[in-house]
Design a protein around this motif. Sequence first.
Motif, mmCIF file in Angstrom:
data_model
loop_
_atom_site.group_PDB
_atom_site.id
_atom_site.type_symbol
_atom_site.label_atom_id
_atom_site.label_comp_id
_atom_site.label_asym_id
_atom_site.label_seq_id
_atom_site.Cartn_x
_atom_site.Cartn_y
_atom_site.Cartn_z
ATOM 1 N N VAL A 101 39.249 41.863 33.665
ATOM 2 C CA VAL A 101 39.968 41.211 34.759
ATOM 3 C C VAL A 101 41.380 41.783 34.872
ATOM 4 O O VAL A 101 41.891 42.013 35.972
ATOM 5 C CB VAL A 101 40.010 39.682 34.543
ATOM 6 C CG1 VAL A 101 40.966 39.020 35.534
ATOM 7 C CG2 VAL A 101 38.620 39.082 34.694
ATOM 8 N N LYS A 134 35.101 40.890 29.249
ATOM 9 C CA LYS A 134 35.222 40.419 30.632
ATOM 10 C C LYS A 134 36.665 40.044 30.944
ATOM 11 O O LYS A 134 37.194 40.385 32.018
ATOM 12 C CB LYS A 134 34.305 39.204 30.841
ATOM 13 C CG LYS A 134 33.978 38.903 32.289
ATOM 14 C CD LYS A 134 33.051 39.948 32.863
ATOM 15 C CE LYS A 134 32.548 39.600 34.234
ATOM 16 N NZ LYS A 134 31.675 40.665 34.786
ATOM 17 N N SER A 135 37.305 39.350 30.011
ATOM 18 C CA SER A 135 38.691 38.940 30.250
ATOM 19 C C SER A 135 39.621 40.144 30.292
ATOM 20 O O SER A 135 40.556 40.198 31.108
ATOM 21 C CB SER A 135 39.147 37.958 29.164
ATOM 22 O OG SER A 135 39.051 38.535 27.880
ATOM 23 N N LEU A 156 44.022 37.093 41.586
ATOM 24 C CA LEU A 156 44.652 37.889 40.535
ATOM 25 C C LEU A 156 46.149 37.627 40.428
ATOM 26 O O LEU A 156 46.693 37.509 39.335
ATOM 27 C CB LEU A 156 44.410 39.379 40.797
ATOM 28 C CG LEU A 156 42.996 39.903 40.505
ATOM 29 C CD1 LEU A 156 42.891 41.363 40.917
ATOM 30 C CD2 LEU A 156 42.663 39.749 39.035
ATOM 31 N N LEU A 163 41.585 44.912 36.862
ATOM 32 C CA LEU A 163 41.479 44.805 38.309
ATOM 33 C C LEU A 163 42.833 44.957 38.997
ATOM 34 O O LEU A 163 42.908 45.399 40.146
ATOM 35 C CB LEU A 163 40.836 43.464 38.697
ATOM 36 C CG LEU A 163 39.381 43.260 38.269
ATOM 37 C CD1 LEU A 163 38.868 41.907 38.753
ATOM 38 C CD2 LEU A 163 38.479 44.372 38.799
ATOM 39 N N LEU A 169 31.908 43.933 37.314
ATOM 40 C CA LEU A 169 33.323 44.061 37.658
ATOM 41 C C LEU A 169 33.525 44.307 39.151
ATOM 42 O O LEU A 169 34.509 43.846 39.731
ATOM 43 C CB LEU A 169 33.931 45.208 36.849
ATOM 44 C CG LEU A 169 35.458 45.282 36.780
ATOM 45 C CD1 LEU A 169 36.024 44.002 36.186
ATOM 46 C CD2 LEU A 169 35.883 46.485 35.941
ATOM 47 N N THR A 195 28.252 37.959 41.347
ATOM 48 C CA THR A 195 28.990 37.632 40.129
ATOM 49 C C THR A 195 28.199 36.659 39.278
ATOM 50 O O THR A 195 28.084 36.814 38.052
ATOM 51 C CB THR A 195 30.370 37.026 40.478
ATOM 52 O OG1 THR A 195 31.146 37.997 41.191
ATOM 53 C CG2 THR A 195 31.114 36.614 39.219
ATOM 54 N N LEU A 229 33.397 41.072 40.993
ATOM 55 C CA LEU A 229 34.534 40.253 40.596
ATOM 56 C C LEU A 229 35.805 40.712 41.309
ATOM 57 O O LEU A 229 36.675 39.909 41.639
ATOM 58 C CB LEU A 229 34.722 40.342 39.076
ATOM 59 C CG LEU A 229 35.518 39.221 38.407
ATOM 60 C CD1 LEU A 229 34.840 37.884 38.625
ATOM 61 C CD2 LEU A 229 35.662 39.499 36.916
ATOM 62 N N TYR A 230 35.909 42.006 41.571
ATOM 63 C CA TYR A 230 37.054 42.578 42.282
ATOM 64 C C TYR A 230 37.219 41.923 43.656
ATOM 65 O O TYR A 230 38.323 41.569 44.063
ATOM 66 C CB TYR A 230 36.854 44.083 42.432
ATOM 67 C CG TYR A 230 37.860 44.776 43.320
ATOM 68 C CD1 TYR A 230 39.073 45.242 42.808
ATOM 69 C CD2 TYR A 230 37.598 44.985 44.673
ATOM 70 C CE1 TYR A 230 39.988 45.888 43.627
ATOM 71 C CE2 TYR A 230 38.511 45.627 45.494
ATOM 72 C CZ TYR A 230 39.696 46.073 44.963
ATOM 73 O OH TYR A 230 40.598 46.708 45.778
#
Length: 333
Positions: free
Chosen positions: A79, A75-76, A250, A82, A239, A41, A242-243
Motif C-alpha cells: 500500500v 500487503k501493508s 491514500l 502505491l 495491487l 480486490t 487496490l490502486y
Amino acid sequence: MDVSVTLWVLTIVGLAALIAVDFFIGRKPHDVSIKEAGIWTIVWIVLAALFGLGLLVFSGGQPSGEFFAGFITEKSLSVDNLFVFVLIMAKFSVPSQYQQRVLLVGVLIALVLRAIFIAAGAAILASFAWVFYIFGAFLIYTAWKLIQEARADESDEDWEENKLLKAAEKRFGVADRYHGTKLWIQQNGKRVMTPMLVVMLAIGTTDVLFALDSIPAIFGLTQDPYIVFTANAFALMGLRQLYFLIGGLLRKLVHLSYGLSVILGFIGVKLVLHALHESGVHVPEISIPVSLGVICAVLVVTTITSLMATKKQAAAEAAQKDDEGAPKDSIEA
C-alpha cells in the motif's frame, strides 16, 4: 514445509492462470470503476484466504499462520508503494484508460524479479545463519528512517527514473507519445520504445527497490521459500485493483509510515532474537500468533488515527475558510 517439485509447478501454473484471467478481463483499455476495483480486490483477498486455509488443512497451523502474517505484512508494505505508483503515473502522463494495463504488466515484472530475490535470500539464509543479524539490523534502520522521513514531512514528489531505466531509454530511444497499448514502434526507420513500455519498466523496477525491505521483513516471519513466494504473489497480484480502489484514500493514511516503521522494527527485533537463538544464546523468540496479532493491531490503530487526524485537519481547514470568507464588518463587530 516439505514442498515437492510437483507442488511448486502446480502453484506457479495456478498463479499464472489467475494472472491470465485477470489479463483477459482487463485486456481492453478502459477506465477502472470503483465497483470493478472493489470486486477484484475482494476476489484476490478471498483467494489468499482460501490458500491460507488450505495450508491450515494440509500442513497445519504453523505454515498457515506464517502465510497470513507474511501476506498481511507484504500487503501493508505494498500500500505504501502505491504512493510512488501514483507519482510515476503522473510523471509519465499515463492516460487513465491505460493505467490498468501498465500496473498489470509492471506488477508481473516485479513478481518475477522478487522471485529471484526470494530464491537468493533463501539460499543465503540456508548457508549463513549470521545473515539474520544483517536483515534484522537493516529492518530496524529502515524503521528509524521511515520515522525520520515522516517527522520531516518528506514527500516523494521528487521521484526520478533509476539508472537502469535511463540506460534503456538512451539505448533504444523513446517515442514522443503513446501509441495505444503498443510497446514498440518504428520511428524514422528505427525501432523505439513507447512511453507505455517505459512506465511499465518504471513500475516493475521501482517495486524491486521496495523489495529490499519487504523481502527481509517476510523472512523474519518465515524462512520457508514457498510461503515467502506465495505471500508475495498474492499481495502483489491484488495491487492493481487496490490502486484504483483506494487512490483517494491514500492521502488520508497520514500515519501509515509510522505504522510500517513499527512493523518493520518489530520484525527486525524478531530476526535478531532468532539469530541469537540460533547462535546458542538463550533468549525468548516471538511466536507467529504474537507476530500476527501485533501486525494487525498496528495496522488497525494506524488506520483509525490516520482517519481521525485527516478529519480533524479537514474541519480546521473548513473553519479557517469560513473565517476568511466572513464579511469584514462582521469580524470587526
